[in-house]
Structures are given as C-alpha cells and as structure tokens.
Design an enzyme around this catalytic site. Sequence first.
Site, short mmCIF file in Angstrom:
data_model
loop_
_atom_site.label_atom_id
_atom_site.label_comp_id
_atom_site.label_asym_id
_atom_site.label_seq_id
_atom_site.Cartn_x
_atom_site.Cartn_y
_atom_site.Cartn_z
CB CYS A 20 21.56 -0.03 17.45
SG CYS A 20 21.19 0.33 15.72
CG HIS A 71 18.33 4.39 14.72
ND1 HIS A 71 18.48 4.58 13.36
CD2 HIS A 71 19.30 3.50 15.07
CE1 HIS A 71 19.49 3.83 12.92
NE2 HIS A 71 20.01 3.18 13.94
#
Lengths: 353, 353
Positions: B140, B220
């Site tokens: 990711c 994130h």
Amino acid sequence: MLRVGVNGYGTIGKRVADAVRAQPDMEVAGVAKTRPNFEAERAVAKDFPLYAAVEERADQFGEAGIDLAGMVEELIETADVMVDATPSGIGAENKSLYEEYDTPALYQGGEDAELVDTSFNARANFADAAGADHVRVVSCNTTGLSRLVAPIEEEYGIEKVRATLVRRGGDPAQSGRGPINDILPNPRTLPSHHGPDVKTIFPDLAIDTLGLKVPATLMHTHSINVTLESDATADAVRDLLRDESRLFVIPERFDIDGAGALKEFALDAGRPRGDLWENCIWGESITVEDSGASKTHRNGGGGAAGDDLYLFQAIHQESDVVPENVDAIRAVTGSADAAESVATTDDALDMGF
Amino acid sequence: MLRVGVNGYGTIGKRVADAVRAQPDMEVAGVAKTRPNFEAERAVAKDFPLYAAVEERADQFGEAGIDLAGMVEELIETADVMVDATPSGIGAENKSLYEEYDTPALYQGGEDAELVDTSFNARANFADAAGADHVRVVSCNTTGLSRLVAPIEEEYGIEKVRATLVRRGGDPAQSGRGPINDILPNPRTLPSHHGPDVKTIFPDLAIDTLGLKVPATLMHTHSINVTLESDATADAVRDLLRDESRLFVIPERFDIDGAGALKEFALDAGRPRGDLWENCIWGESITVEDSGASKTHRNGGGGAAGDDLYLFQAIHQESDVVPENVDAIRAVTGSADAAESVATTDDALDMGF
C-alpha cells in the site's frame, strides 16, 4: 540569591518552580495561580508562597482552606524575575503588569515572538537576552529543534533542515483533546509554525517544517533531515550530539522503542515526574546519505560520509523547556554567561543518564 | 473472460474479488480460505465458489455448514491467473503450487521482491509484467509513493525523495495490535523498507524513507518532500496531480482534516466498505520552496516557483492496491496495455469523486 516569581502553576510552572528551587543561586519568591485545584494544594504542601492570579477568584482559595500569601501584583513587585507560565495568550495580557513593576519577565513559547525583545534558547542565543525586559523561551518543539541545529550548524554548516513533527494530541491529563484514532496533518498548509519559530533563534537558517497530530500523549517525535554544507559520517554526528548535555543519544542496546519506554526509563532513573529534559535521539537512527543527484546509495549506518543527515528524536513537551527557563533567568539578570549557567542548571537538576 | 482465482480471502482478497467481478473482461473463478470465519460466510453469500486452502482444515467448513467447491489446487488448475492475497510469507510458500499448475500468480507487497519476476505498479511499470509468471503488486505505501513519483519524475525530474511515513498501528479489526498511546520510530534504523521497495519500481530513484507507527487504524499518512530537478509552482504541481486518476487531490473547501473525515467522505460517496483506492493528497499542503543554499523564503502556496516540493497524502492500507491487482491481471495475461487497463479498471470501479 535571585528571587524568582512563577505566574501560572500548571504543567510548566510547577516544573520551573521545582527547578528554580534546586538551583544554588535562586529561590522561589512565590507562585501564582487562578484557582485552588490540586496543583495549588501541592504548591502549599511544598511551602511555595501562593499568590492569587485573579482578584475576582481570590476568595475561592480561602473557601478551599488555602492560605494566600497575597495577590500576584505583590509577588511581581518583590521578585527579581517573573516566569510567566500561564496558558498561551495570557502572557501577553500580563505584560503590562510586569512593566508596571519594572520586573523582567520570561514568557513561554505559546506567546507571539513580537511580544518580546528576544526569543531564547540557552544553547543557541543565550547572550541575546542580556538586559532584556521581555524574553520568550521558545516552545518545546522549537527548543528541541534549536538544540539540535546549533551543534550541527557549528560543526558542518547547514544547507537546509526539513522536519516532520509527529505531535502528541494532548498532555496525559488533557482528557478533552484528540484525535482519538487518526493522523491529522496539522496544519494542513505549510509551513507549520515551527519552522518560522526556529528562525526566531536562527534568523538565517533554511528550514521547512510539517506538523501532524496523532493519538499519543507522552512525547512529540520528530523525523529530521538536515542537508549539511559539508560531509559527515553517522559516527561523527553521533559523537557530536553525545557531547551536548541536553541531547540524550539513546544507546541502541537500551532497546527503547518509543516514548512509553523512554518515560519508563526516566521514572526508573528517578527523574521527577518522569521528566525528560533532554532531546531523546535514537542513536541507531542517525544516518547519513548523499543529498546529490548522483543517486548512489551509501551505507549511512557505518563510517561512510554523506551530506544528508537523518534522525528521530522524541521531545518531552512538558519538561524540555524547564532548564531553558532556568537559564533565561540568569541571562536576563546577567548573573552568569551561557556556559556557566547551563553547567549550573544541569548540575543542579542532575541532567544526563 | 479472464478466470481469476483469489487465494486468501481477507482484507485484500475480498476486495480484489469484488473488484474483479466488477470488471467487464473478468470473472471470479473462486476464492480460497483457510477457515470458515465470517469472511467465508460472506464469500458464500456472494456466490463466490469457495475452496479450502488447507487440506487439514477442510473439514471445518462442512462442520460450519459451508459447502466447498473443492480444494485450492482445483481452483489453481482452472484459473487463468491466481491472485495470492495470503498473509506475508505464505505467498512464498504457495509459489511452488502455482508453478505446478503453470498458472501465473500475483503476490502482495508483504512478499520479498526476490520471489518474483517483477514488482508492479500500474502507473509506473505496467509493461514489465507482460508474460511474467510471478508478479508482486507492491505494498500500500509503496503503491502510494510510486503513483506520486511517476508523474512528478516525468514532468520535473527528481533529484531526491524524502518521505516520513506515519503509519497506522493496525487495521480497524486488528484489535491485538499497538501502539495504544505512543509514537514509535519504526524501524528505528534508516531506511525503512519503503525506500528500497520503491526502488523495485524505480531502480534509479534517490529516495530516503523514515517510518513511524502511531495509534491509528484508518489510514497511513505520508509527509513527502521531493527535491525536483527543475522548478515548479504549487499550482502546476496541483494540476499535474489532479490529472492522475488514482491521485485524489482533496479540495481545501472540503475541510477534511484527517483520515476519519476522509473515510466518512468515502462512505457518504457510496464507496464499497468506505474504500479509498486513490492516494488522498491534501491540496492545500502542496507547497514549493527553494532547496538551495540561498536561504530565501518563497511563498510556496501561490504562483512562485521552487524546486523543493512538499505535501501530505493519506493512503488507505486496505484498498489502494486493489485496482493495481486488477491491472496486474491484465498485464501478465497481455490482454490490455497500461492505458486501456487503467481506464477499464477505473471505469468499472467508478474511480474518482
């Protein structure tokens, strides 16, 4: 003996009062507080003369069974120096009071730089505060950045500092603060105020800062990049930083993974309130790479040289400005030079591990 | 129709299965799972043929009242492509199985780059996967960095990328993960694995990455610095990034302050599971400064040019690799080129806001 008054007896004020009392050349003339909460109770228990900061609420102290030494104006009149540790913005409101009694005053980093004659960091610009009437001890994060910048600038020269500040959402007792479960770019625009604030200490420094807030309360953590003007090795930087009394380079063997372990370490070491006055720099994070366009990857962990320095440091927001406040007291009164003051402060506090 | 098997039906696998089903040129041959948990129940409810991934636990499905279509080997034999979405390290163990049935396989970013013929990002190196038997869709964070690097590199050239990755501690359902209340430099040594991982996509890129973990679960957040080879204005960069289908430049007027608001926005927009397949870049954070030693501070928010680019982006760890997996299926089978595949995937998923 320098007679020091502390206006505001909260997170910073109570720590400054303890630190002042520990100094061989200072005494606490008194502390002032707006309301009789648990901190006021503790001030009395510690035999600090307690003054009411606000006339209208002075009665509350008596009702709580707390004897007042008087109103804050009386403290300001008798003190050689006032340390204003009130919440951000209140210091500005208090300025005229200090002027009225001709008492030099120190303010905290939440106040505007424009309020004062000079902003202050003991390592970087102690002498600038000599004879000043109004001095601002820069914030926890700016203090942490300034302490780091000073020796690096002196040793290698700095082309640019780039810092990402991953900030705790609130202090441990600030139960109303957030975020609960998020990572907030804060502010979302650049720069964060920290870069310009560092420039109040280093006017010519090139520095870009980005801030975020996360669900943590113990410490801030900085991800630091410094592009140097000359090459350095990681080992040399580590040694340079280790030589600074207010930079604690955490040895890798301590296996300290974050602020929780750092605070536990500080409490185990007997630090009052578990305070970490020093920048806490992870030794194994100190790395140099090449900044240039050559794209060659060097081994930054060992002896190879490079000009792009990286490291992580944790900053204890509640306490790292405490020794700086103590030094600023000597700076404005001209009672010691930087080296003498820092040595005296550090010795009295038992700085270092 | 490309017949796609999905081995591992957890966070990534279930999303890939849904995304594959939405494509006009693909169908889900089946999904494989080790145990009959709630996700297995949902796979059956969605009429995905369900295969047991582990022989020894196959009986558990029958005991849970779930009908199996067979063992995973049967799925691998009939599928044109397998997407391995098993936990990190299990993909490597499965490789020989895919080889046995001569079925090309895609792995996730938790596997080693050495396991595969090529690492993959649709925007950056789609063509490299043509005819490959084993392809790794990068993680990711690496996907998020690669999507950003590609257009910037093409438009301005990149001298160096410096990124601080403030990472969520775990996914929303991973209740056993931490930290609860800390900011962990993680790893404490540099670089974090993300920089070298981005170099599996851009071998010649100079990139230094630092990672931290914080008590958040939603996304994130990256603090990005790119030193450009030529000057840019913030407006030009903003326009450049807006033109990328998988970069969502959050308009400042949305007043989205973090991942919580981003997820709420995605849910309001009807996104399945509230997924954010795109990098979410705060438009107002896009800023350019001077990288050089001139120390002049420019106004980075407006039209002034500079070569030091900064921005914040949030990366939805559960979903940003999903469109990349779909594209990688076409890449290995040679059924479309990059532009065709990305357009088809984006259209089928209704990418963009």
